[in-house]
Scaffold this motif. Structure first.
Motif, PDB file in Angstrom:
ATOM      1  N   GLU A 130       0.725  -1.208   0.033  1.00 45.74           N
ATOM      2  CA  GLU A 130       0.180   0.078  -0.017  1.00 45.74           C
ATOM      3  C   GLU A 130       0.772   1.395  -0.022  1.00 45.74           C
ATOM      4  N   LEU A 131       0.020   2.258  -0.474  1.00 48.02           N
ATOM      5  CA  LEU A 131       0.958   3.550  -0.412  1.00 48.02           C
ATOM      6  C   LEU A 131      -0.024   4.652   0.180  1.00 48.02           C
ATOM      7  N   GLN A 141       5.426   3.507   1.444  1.00 45.25           N
ATOM      8  CA  GLN A 141       4.950   2.539   0.500  1.00 45.25           C
ATOM      9  C   GLN A 141       5.435   1.195   1.013  1.00 45.25           C
TER      10      GLN A 141
END
Lengths: 223, 208
Positions: A130-131, A141
């Motif tokens: 995920e970011l 990230q």
């Protein structure tokens, strides 16, 4: 695989726009064929270990296809252009795009991922992470994890490396598991798993329907 | 919600698909903006109006916009939009409404963040999550919609009172997070949208 139905729906979503003036039923059928074709390596899985997500799911298929299309369409006496004209050229490029993004891309982010540069390197890669921007940690990230090994002091890069063809089996209805089991085999043909997969089925259908209902006046030319 | 970035990316793909001859930088910008607009209700919620994924995620906003657009361009004598931008304007407006509904609201509806689709008539959030599988042993397995009791039941995490949709302006936890990409498939959707724009521009020029 995210199900074949999802691949097809995303492929239609992309193809409707990129085909433009060449959009017709025949072109859609060709796109459908291109986006389903890589799944044939599931059948190879019966004779070759770990063939599914390897043989036709390597990014090299995209690179080779793009190279061939580029070479053929820019030379004198092009075969594609000679046979099908500009229609064939457009369809070829859209085919390469759809194969890369709607099939390989989505599979890369699903389960054990794809054997991304097979046969150069035999290693599965899966894209997951995920970011986000956090008020306390800044930009975070987790797709690629770079860490220093505390014992050896060497840098390690983890980008979702998985196993090799020898020890990775991506389940499919043709071959639910690597070892054949006793009793009735449960073959599952997923149509959609999770909200987002059903969402893309809806979006694909919506795009085709909307395109059908649209009317463009004669005097406006579409590219 | 799947993040605003992903909504915008789906909006880009819809715009490329449906704008047709009206595709250009300006029309794509309008459609993309429409795709991201529903998430502005988090900002309204922070100001104390409505709630995130509710006030601008309501189906009534879409019905109202579509109805108004239909009346303005088809029923009314001397349509303002037609007079101003002709066929181009009408096409862009319809695609923008579609992007608002499908990319802006739809994407959130099909996730566990959920959308208060009938707000303000009902405060309840709805989510379409589950799976649809054909199994040789169990037949068709479907868990998206619950048909029990003669009602169409959708999963619901709660109502406006007890379910907070996490966002930068309305944090559900202790930490403020601006989520951009939450998973692998979302990253692929964003990458695809980023690649599709130059691809479309190349084919528009007509040399590929």
């Amino acid at each position: 695989m995210p199900t074949s139905t999802v691949h097809a729906a995303v492929a239609f979503l992309l193809a409707v726009g990129l085909l433009g003036e060449y959009y017709d039923r025949r072109a859609l059928a060709v796109i459908l064929g291109i986006v389903l074709f890589p799944e044939l390596d599931t059948a190879l899985g019966l004779v070759m270990d770990g063939a599914h997500r390897t043989v036709f799911h390597t990014m090299l298929t995209s690179i080779v296809a793009a190279g061939v299309v580029y070479w053929d369409t820019t030379r004198e006496g092009s075969w594609i252009r000679g046979r099908w004209g500009a229609y064939g050229v457009r369809l070829s490029w859209v085919g390469v795009f759809v194969h890369t993004f709607a099939h390989l891309g989505l599979d890369w982010a699903h389960l054990s991922g794809i054997n991304i540069v097979w046969p150069l390197v035999d290693q599965f890669f899966s894209l997951d992470g995920e970011l986000y921007y956090s008020a306390t940690e800044g930009i975070v990230q987790t797709f690629v994890d770079i860490a220093v090994d505390p014992e050896t002091g060497r840098q390690q890069v983890a980008a979702g490396q998985g196993g090799t063809t020898a020890n990775t089996h991506v389940s499919s209805p043709v071959q639910p598991s690597k070892e054949s089991s006793e009793g009735p085999v449960d073959r599952r043909f997923p149509i959609a798993v999770g909200g987002w997969q059903l969402y893309f089925l809806v979006v694909g259908a919506f795009t085709l329907l909307a395109r059908r209902l649209q009317s463009t006046p004669e005097w406006i030319k579409e590219n | 919600m799947p993040t605003t970035l992903v909504s915008v990316a789906v909006g880009v793909l819809l715009g490329i698909g449906l704008l047709g001859a009206a595709f250009d930088r300006r029309s794509l910008a309008v459609v993309t903006l429409a795709a991201g607009l529903p998430d502005a209700d988090a900002a309204l919620a922070a100001l104390g109006v409505g709630a995130a994924n509710a006030s601008l995620h309501s189906a009534f906003v879409v019905l109202g916009a579509a109805g108004l657009l239909y009346y303005e361009t088809e029923r009314r004598e001397g349509s303002w939009l037609r007079a101003r931008s002709g066929w181009y304007g009408v096409r862009v407006a319809w695609v923008a409404v579609a992007a608002y509904a499908v990319a802006g609201i739809g994407l959130d509806l099909f996730s566990s963040d959920a959308v208060a689709l009938l707000y303000p008539l009902s405060d309840r959030y709805y989510a379409i999550v589950g799976k649809l599988v054909v199994s040789t042993q169990e037949g068709i397995v479907q868990t998206y919609v619950d048909f029990g009791g003669g009602w169409l039941g959708l999963a619901s995490p709660g109502t406006v009172e007890n379910h907070t949709v996490d966002s930068w302006l309305t944090p559900a936890g202790e930490e403020r997070r601006l989520r951009l990409v939450e998973s692998g498939w979302q990253a692929i959707v964003v990458l695809t949208a980023v690649a599709a724009i130059p691809a479309k521009v190349l084919v528009e020029r007509g040399d590929r």
